[in-house]
Design a protein around this motif. Sequence first.
Motif, short mmCIF file in Angstrom:
data_model
loop_
_atom_site.label_atom_id
_atom_site.label_comp_id
_atom_site.label_asym_id
_atom_site.label_seq_id
_atom_site.Cartn_x
_atom_site.Cartn_y
_atom_site.Cartn_z
N GLU A 71 -6.29 -48.69 0.89
CA GLU A 71 -6.13 -47.40 1.58
C GLU A 71 -5.74 -47.61 3.04
O GLU A 71 -4.85 -46.93 3.56
N LEU A 72 -6.39 -48.55 3.70
CA LEU A 72 -6.09 -48.84 5.11
C LEU A 72 -4.67 -49.34 5.27
O LEU A 72 -3.92 -48.87 6.14
N ILE A 73 -4.27 -50.29 4.45
CA ILE A 73 -2.94 -50.88 4.55
C ILE A 73 -1.86 -49.86 4.21
O ILE A 73 -0.83 -49.76 4.88
N SER A 74 -2.12 -49.06 3.17
CA SER A 74 -1.14 -48.06 2.75
C SER A 74 -0.87 -47.03 3.84
O SER A 74 0.29 -46.73 4.16
N ASP A 75 -1.93 -46.49 4.44
CA ASP A 75 -1.76 -45.50 5.51
C ASP A 75 -1.11 -46.13 6.74
O ASP A 75 -0.29 -45.50 7.42
N SER A 76 -1.47 -47.37 7.04
CA SER A 76 -0.88 -48.06 8.19
C SER A 76 0.62 -48.27 7.98
O SER A 76 1.43 -48.05 8.90
N LEU A 77 1.00 -48.70 6.78
CA LEU A 77 2.42 -48.90 6.48
C LEU A 77 3.18 -47.58 6.49
O LEU A 77 4.32 -47.51 6.98
N SER A 78 2.56 -46.53 5.97
CA SER A 78 3.21 -45.22 5.95
C SER A 78 3.47 -44.73 7.37
O SER A 78 4.54 -44.19 7.68
N THR A 79 2.48 -44.92 8.25
CA THR A 79 2.63 -44.53 9.65
C THR A 79 3.73 -45.33 10.32
O THR A 79 4.60 -44.78 11.01
N LEU A 80 3.72 -46.64 10.10
CA LEU A 80 4.72 -47.51 10.71
C LEU A 80 6.12 -47.17 10.20
O LEU A 80 7.10 -47.17 10.97
N ASN A 81 6.22 -46.85 8.92
CA ASN A 81 7.50 -46.46 8.34
C ASN A 81 8.04 -45.20 9.02
O ASN A 81 9.23 -45.13 9.35
#
Length: 440
Positions: A169-179
């Motif tokens: 969950e942490l990695i997914s949201d972080s990647l989505s934000t960065l994207n």
Amino acid sequence: MQYKSFFQYSWMPDEEADSCLNCGMKFSQFRRKHHCRNCGKIFCSKCCLEKISLPHFGINEPEKVCNNCKLTVELMNKAKSSDIEVRYEAVIGLSSMLKNTAGLSKVVECGGINTMLSIALNGNDKIKIAVASALHCLAQSMMFNSFLVEVGCLKVLKNFLSSNLDCTELISDSLSTLNLLCMDANIRIEVLKEGMIEALLAVVVSSSGVISVFASRVLQLLMCNFEYHEFILKNHRGIISELFDALENEDLQMQACVTKILMYFSAGSLPFREMIIKEDVSRDFPLLFLLKGSSQGVLVHVACIVANLAISVNENYMNHYITGMCGLLACVKQENEELLSQIGRGLANFAESSSSALHMIHHLPVIVSNLLKSSFEAPRVHACRLIVLLFQSELPVALDVLSQSGLDEFIATIFDLPGITDTINNLFLRKVSRLSVCKK
């Protein structure tokens, strides 16, 4: 404290308010005006009754706060607590306020975003997950992205991606934000300067499935701009090796993403092409292995990479790549224009080297059959370019192959080029003149 000077940009002048900004009651001799020490606006005593410290402004003594600011200020106080669970409550509360315009305005006004980011750097997984979710929510509006970068969002995202690869969950949201942030070309260079490439590569190599593919797609956004390649080359010398590590992943989506990144690098500077060739050779040609059986997207990407490498590859390894490309050419479906074009471009590039001539002649029948006789223009033109280059050293053999099959297509393609008649005529006129007199 001189509150008016403290709130020089938001302290509301007395003369601008004739009624409470919360309940609307008119001010009078009996209903006095009160400034909220948080927002600087004017309210009646009932709507500006609570006294709370304002740590975000460096005010530790209780001061009057309006009902509208009360929740935000209380949460900002909780954020300063030494109890990690209380700080978590603050993050959750501030995050919930971001979902509406009024709450978002209050959080930003009080420096709540900065506070959440600060808490996250030293917080536990629960806090990090909550902050990552909040950042994703903010980034979706796009209008706050520059602000997020200014307040240190990238540093926090890098921390998230680097510190806990097991929390999906942490990695997914972080990647989505960065994207979402990387959608803005002006922000991408800031992402690179923050050293985000290492964090993203760590996710690509160490994770699997959707997460690793997502991370590689974010990397694509950073690599597609050739202007950044010099910066990447200077600061991330190991990136090609790490991309080849990721290429070992058998997930087809992952291979498509990684080969697309390598495609951008191969089309960039000479040092990157040399690094790709060196890595491919040292690993026993994984790129050529992919040409033997991959998804359509991967095949096109790899054929494009090899075509780009052709202008830089050492003659010691040239025949390996020519054989691989011709092997692929022999089984490509004729309706696949893009793949045929990339193969044709690559073989024509290889033909620029005289040392490839003998090996290329061996494959000329396949080249004539699948490229020169293609129904698409680009493969035919590349085939003609290749044949003309072979004429320089292998004219008799090349003409012999063409005479058996393909001569008509060769001539037709050559003379279909715009201005070719004038060009050839001018070349003839370098040998002979249009005007002359007899010698006798």
